[in-house]
Design an enzyme around this catalytic site. Structure first.
Site, PDB file in Angstrom:
ATOM      1  N   GLU A 111      24.566 -29.046  -9.445  1.00  0.00           N
ATOM      2  CA  GLU A 111      25.051 -28.551 -10.747  1.00  0.00           C
ATOM      3  C   GLU A 111      26.256 -27.302 -10.413  1.00  0.00           C
ATOM      4  O   GLU A 111      25.881 -26.395  -9.602  1.00  0.00           O
ATOM      5  CB  GLU A 111      24.067 -27.836 -11.636  1.00  0.00           C
ATOM      6  CG  GLU A 111      24.492 -27.376 -12.922  1.00  0.00           C
ATOM      7  CD  GLU A 111      23.543 -26.346 -13.637  1.00  0.00           C
ATOM      8  OE1 GLU A 111      23.770 -25.506 -14.406  1.00  0.00           O
ATOM      9  OE2 GLU A 111      22.328 -26.315 -13.280  1.00  0.00           O
ATOM     10  N   GLY A 147      18.899 -26.370 -28.655  1.00  0.00           N
ATOM     11  CA  GLY A 147      17.504 -25.855 -28.580  1.00  0.00           C
ATOM     12  C   GLY A 147      16.456 -26.608 -28.032  1.00  0.00           C
ATOM     13  O   GLY A 147      15.409 -25.975 -27.586  1.00  0.00           O
ATOM     14  N   LYS A 201      22.006 -25.918  -6.716  1.00  0.00           N
ATOM     15  CA  LYS A 201      22.968 -24.800  -7.415  1.00  0.00           C
ATOM     16  C   LYS A 201      23.868 -24.253  -6.414  1.00  0.00           C
ATOM     17  O   LYS A 201      23.384 -23.129  -5.813  1.00  0.00           O
ATOM     18  CB  LYS A 201      22.496 -23.957  -8.433  1.00  0.00           C
ATOM     19  CG  LYS A 201      23.315 -22.808  -9.127  1.00  0.00           C
ATOM     20  CD  LYS A 201      23.710 -23.652 -10.370  1.00  0.00           C
ATOM     21  CE  LYS A 201      24.543 -22.967 -11.224  1.00  0.00           C
ATOM     22  NZ  LYS A 201      25.187 -23.291 -12.294  1.00  0.00           N
TER      23      LYS A 201
END
Length: 229
Positions: free
Chosen positions: A107, A199, A35
């Site tokens: 990401e 979810g 990241k």
């Protein structure tokens, strides 16, 4: 699967981190998630890498910088008076991780052209690494335009699209979402390679791995088949 894979979204809140975790869960060997810039998170608070680690224990996580304001990294860095992350630094970190990992997932923050520094974006990281880009999209109305703009930006830069994944497939999909399963590949010219149920990010590791396998296509290590295939 390529040794390096960049993961971007068509915008914020489309399920990019959960899709990154799903790809990591299915990848063989040692996996790292990079990241380059985490925004909207203060020192000591859990960020996106904490979510990945919870869903896929054993994955290596590396974060290069974090900024407290929930803004584009360049803007957040300037507001905090902190150094920005350059595409060159992000690419160097990815190569370093690739030296002892079988797959490195990079990401981004938000969309493909969100700025890391004054003029560098995630697209520049992908170009420097010559890495394919997986696009995470929303399911419903408006996603055809957003996803086509993202894949078009990749094509204009000569970057490879590894496919499109719907990041949060609704439990009760409406007409637009159902039609988009067929329309996304047609509009973007890129294959639809998964649809992760909404979810999924709340599940435990074992159940999440099962959901990932049934939500991603064989190109990403899973068993999902596009309705149009």
């Amino acid at each position: 699967m390529n040794r390096l894979l960049v993961v971007t979204g068509t915008g914020t809140g489309v399920g990019k981190t959960v899709v990154t975790a799903a790809v990591a869960a299915l990848a063989p060997g040692r996996v790292a998630v990079l990241k380059p810039a985490q925004t909207g998170v203060g020192p000591g608070e859990p960020g996106d890498l904490a979510d990945v680690a919870r869903l896929v224990p054993g994955v290596t996580g590396r974060e290069l910088a974090r900024y407290p304001d929930p803004l584009a990294p360049d803007t957040a860095a300037r507001r905090a008076g902190l150094p920005t992350v350059t595409p060159a630094a992000a690419a160097a970190a990815a190569r370093e991780l690739a030296a002892d990992h079988d797959l490195v997932l990079i990401e981004g923050a938000g969309g493909l052209l969100v700025r890391f520094d004054g003029d560098g974006t995630l697209a520049d990281v992908a170009a420097e690494l010559d890495a394919p880009v997986l696009v995470v999209a929303a399911a419903g109305l408006g996603t055809l335009n957003h996803t086509a703009l993202t894949t078009g930006a990749l094509a204009a830069r000569g970057l490879r699209c590894a496919g499109v994944v719907i990041g949060a497939w609704p439990r009760d999909p409406d007409l637009a979402a159902r039609c988009n399963l067929a329309d996304l590949p047609s509009v973007t010219g890129s294959p639809l390679v998964g649809a992760v149920p909404e979810g999924a990010g709340t599940l435990g590791p074992a159940e999440f791995a099962t959901v990932a396998r049934h939500s991603l296509s064989c190109e990403l290590g899973g068993e999902w088949h596009s309705p149009g295939s």
